[in-house]
Design an enzyme around this catalytic site. Structure first.
Site, PDB file in Angstrom:
ATOM      1  N   ARG A 280      -8.637  -7.296  -8.558  1.00 36.67           N
ATOM      2  CA  ARG A 280      -9.507  -8.460  -8.773  1.00 36.67           C
ATOM      3  C   ARG A 280     -10.864  -7.988  -9.276  1.00 36.67           C
ATOM      4  O   ARG A 280     -11.174  -6.801  -9.233  1.00 36.67           O
ATOM      5  CB  ARG A 280      -9.724  -9.183  -7.438  1.00 36.67           C
TER       6      ARG A 280
ATOM      7  N   GLU B  64      -0.684   8.742   7.801  1.00 37.00           N
ATOM      8  CA  GLU B  64      -1.566   9.550   6.964  1.00 37.00           C
ATOM      9  C   GLU B  64      -2.417  10.428   7.868  1.00 37.00           C
ATOM     10  O   GLU B  64      -2.709  10.053   9.006  1.00 37.00           O
ATOM     11  CB  GLU B  64      -2.505   8.663   6.126  1.00 37.00           C
TER      12      GLU B  64
ATOM     13  N   LYS C  20       0.826  -1.218   0.000  1.00 40.85           N
ATOM     14  CA  LYS C  20       0.000   0.000   0.000  1.00 40.85           C
ATOM     15  C   LYS C  20       0.853   1.259   0.000  1.00 40.85           C
ATOM     16  O   LYS C  20       0.463   2.280  -0.568  1.00 40.85           O
ATOM     17  CB  LYS C  20      -0.945   0.006   1.201  1.00 40.85           C
TER      18      LYS C  20
ATOM     19  N   HIS D 180     -14.917  -3.309   7.806  1.00 41.38           N
ATOM     20  CA  HIS D 180     -14.334  -3.440   6.466  1.00 41.38           C
ATOM     21  C   HIS D 180     -15.026  -4.492   5.613  1.00 41.38           C
ATOM     22  O   HIS D 180     -14.518  -4.907   4.575  1.00 41.38           O
ATOM     23  CB  HIS D 180     -12.827  -3.690   6.547  1.00 41.38           C
TER      24      HIS D 180
END
Ligand code: MV4
Length: 493
Positions: A291, A200, A116, A235
């Site tokens: 995907r 972040e 990431k 999530h």
């Protein structure tokens, strides 16, 4: 064109891929574990190969067994679906090394985007906006503190090798930074074997908006607009829709262009998703999912493009069958994921036998399902059972149609989230389009005070079945008839 495809997955996505292949007259081969010998993807398959015992590590994640199955059945291509090996670069490489076509991106793109932090740097170089933050090269706590001050608290500590929310920590002030960084590093090391973390700016109430992209081997890269995926918990998305109520035409155009730039920066081939956070009218790159995604059907509904068939064409070396200008969005689509999970117990999985199942059908309604009346839902895998997808000329029509479809979704034998989904869709804030990633966590307490959910146990289900199977009355139209659903407190319409 591809000659024969091995579908390295199970459940609804395996069936969805097999259907696309059938439409193109391409035979398919299923693989399965001992827990799935009666599963629908096996029953519907022309050929099926047993991989091994139920644990995924010995079946759906067993790279060598899957490749051996493809060879044995003379397949020339493998579709990984989502989950399992779908974003495993070693698997994609092993498929290619065996002389087979991997229906998905190149191993190199999967690997590059899987990190990431690496993906973040790649995208900021390509002028795709990223959340303020970045890497701490030296890794000393003093440098973390300096960066955090530059970014401004609260900050989020993220694992480079993470994704999907794993290993993240919110830090509100400097006194908690060191502990959070060290804990995140330990967690990342043990979960991913890579302790690298980065910082972040923490966005408190973002929307999760993703853009579907697709690219062929000749550098044609197009986007198919956005999907709003803010309705999720831990999530795990549960409701997705398109278009998003949060985008202006201007923002939509910018995000589409950013998504294409992101895909091009990674030399991306096949279908993929560029995830963004939207906060205060600004969007920021999050990650790329390499995907076909669970929620791809809503994009298909509003664009009329079959993403899986397009993946087959791209994998066999054909050009994209449409241009950016030809992608037009019409109307609105909503998807609800039906899970074998019990909302009353904090969404614990509820495996077991589906005693009775009747799925809705009707105009502008699509059901992608992997289950049937009488089937077993094993404990070993993701508890997704099926997806209900509706289409409408606008959001209200699509949402109303979804509520009716869910009321007609009759599932007995295992706990499920159907009623919970109806509550979500009817929530005034959902109806108003006021949704963000914390929607469920924020509103869940209100729901627990609603009327108790009506549950059926297996014994009651048996009585329902007996009643439903009685012979039809001679004159059903005039008969005073009470449906067994009403008797047992089935959902009122
Ligand atoms: C964030 C964030 C807020 N600020 N990054 C969660 C999954 C992973 N892909 C990134 N995630 C987030 N990153 C910053 N700078 C909030 C989340 C997040 C989230 C993102 C998308 C969908 C649901 C979410 C739920 C909680 C947190």
């Amino acid at each position: 064109m591809l000659k024969k495809i091995l579908v390295a997955n199970r459940g609804e996505i395996a069936l969805r891929i097999m259907r696309a292949a059938r439409e193109m007259n391409i035979p398919t081969v299923s693989v399965y574990s001992e827990a799935d010998s009666d599963a629908l993807h096996v029953r519907r398959a022309q050929e099926a190969v047993l991989l091994g015992p139920p644990p995924a590590s010995e079946s759906y994640l067993a790279i060598d067994k899957i490749i051996a199955a493809a060879k044995k059945t003379r397949c020339d291509a493998v579709h990984p679906g989502y989950g399992f090996l779908a974003e495993n670069a070693e698997f994609a490489q092993a498929v290619q090394n065996a002389g087979l076509t991997f229906i998905g991106p190149q191993p190199r793109a999967i690997r590059a985007l899987g990190n990431k932090l690496g993906a973040r740097s790649m995208m900021s170089k390509a002028n795709v906006p990223t959340v303020p933050g970045g890497e701490i090269k030296s890794g000393t706590i003093e440098d973390f503190k300096k960066l955090a001050i530059t970014i401004g608290y609260p900050v989020l500590v993220k694992a480079a090798a993470g994704g999907g929310g794993k290993g993240m920590r919110i830090v509100n002030d400097e006194s908690h930074l060191q502990d959070a960084v060290e804990a995140a590093q330990r967690e990342a090391k043990s979960a991913f074997g890579d302790a690298t973390v980065y910082l972040e700016k923490y966005l408190a109430r973002p929307r999760h908006i993703e853009v579907q992209v697709i690219a062929d081997q000749f550098g044609h890269t197009v986007h198919l607009f956005e999907r709003e995926c803010s309705i999720q918990r831990r999530h795990q998305k549960i409701i997705e829709e398109t278009p998003s109520t949060a985008l202006t035409p201007e923002l939509r155009r910018k995000m589409g262009e950013a998504a294409v730039a992101a895909a091009k920066a990674a030399s991306y081939i096949s279908a993929g998703t560029v995830e963004f956070l939207l906060d205060n009218g600004n969007f920021y790159f999050l990650e790329v999912n390499t995907r076909i995604q669970v929620e791809h059907p809503i994009t298909e509904m509003v664009t009329g493009i079959d993403l899986v068939k397009e993946q087959f064409r791209i994998a066999s070396g054909e050009k994209l069958s449409f241009t950016q200008e030809e992608v037009k969005v019409r109307g609105h689509a909503t998807e609800c994921r039906i899970y074998a999970e019990d909302p009353a117990t904090g969404f614990l999985p509820s495996p077991g036998k589906i005693v009775y199942l009747s799925e809705p059908s009707g105009a502008n309604l699509r059901i992608d399902s992997g289950v049937y009346s009488g089937c077993d839902v094993p404990i070993f895998y993701d508890p997704i059972l099926s997806k209900v997808i509706t289409y409408g000329r606008n959001r209200e029509e699509s949402t109303d149609r979804m509520v009716l479809a869910l009321k007609d979704y009759r599932l007995i034998g295992i706990k499920n989230n159907v009623r919970f989904l109806i509550d979500c869709l009817n929530h005034p804030e959902y109806r108003a389009g006021n949704i963000f990633t914390g929607f469920i966590d924020q509103h869940l307490p209100e729901w627990s005070e609603l009327e108790p959910r009506r549950e059926f146990d297996v014994a009651v289900a048996g009585a329902v079945l007996a009643a439903m199977h009685r012979p039809a009355a001679a004159d059903a139209t005039t008969q005073e008839s009470v449906s067994p659903w009403q008797t047992l407190g089935g959902w009122e319409l």
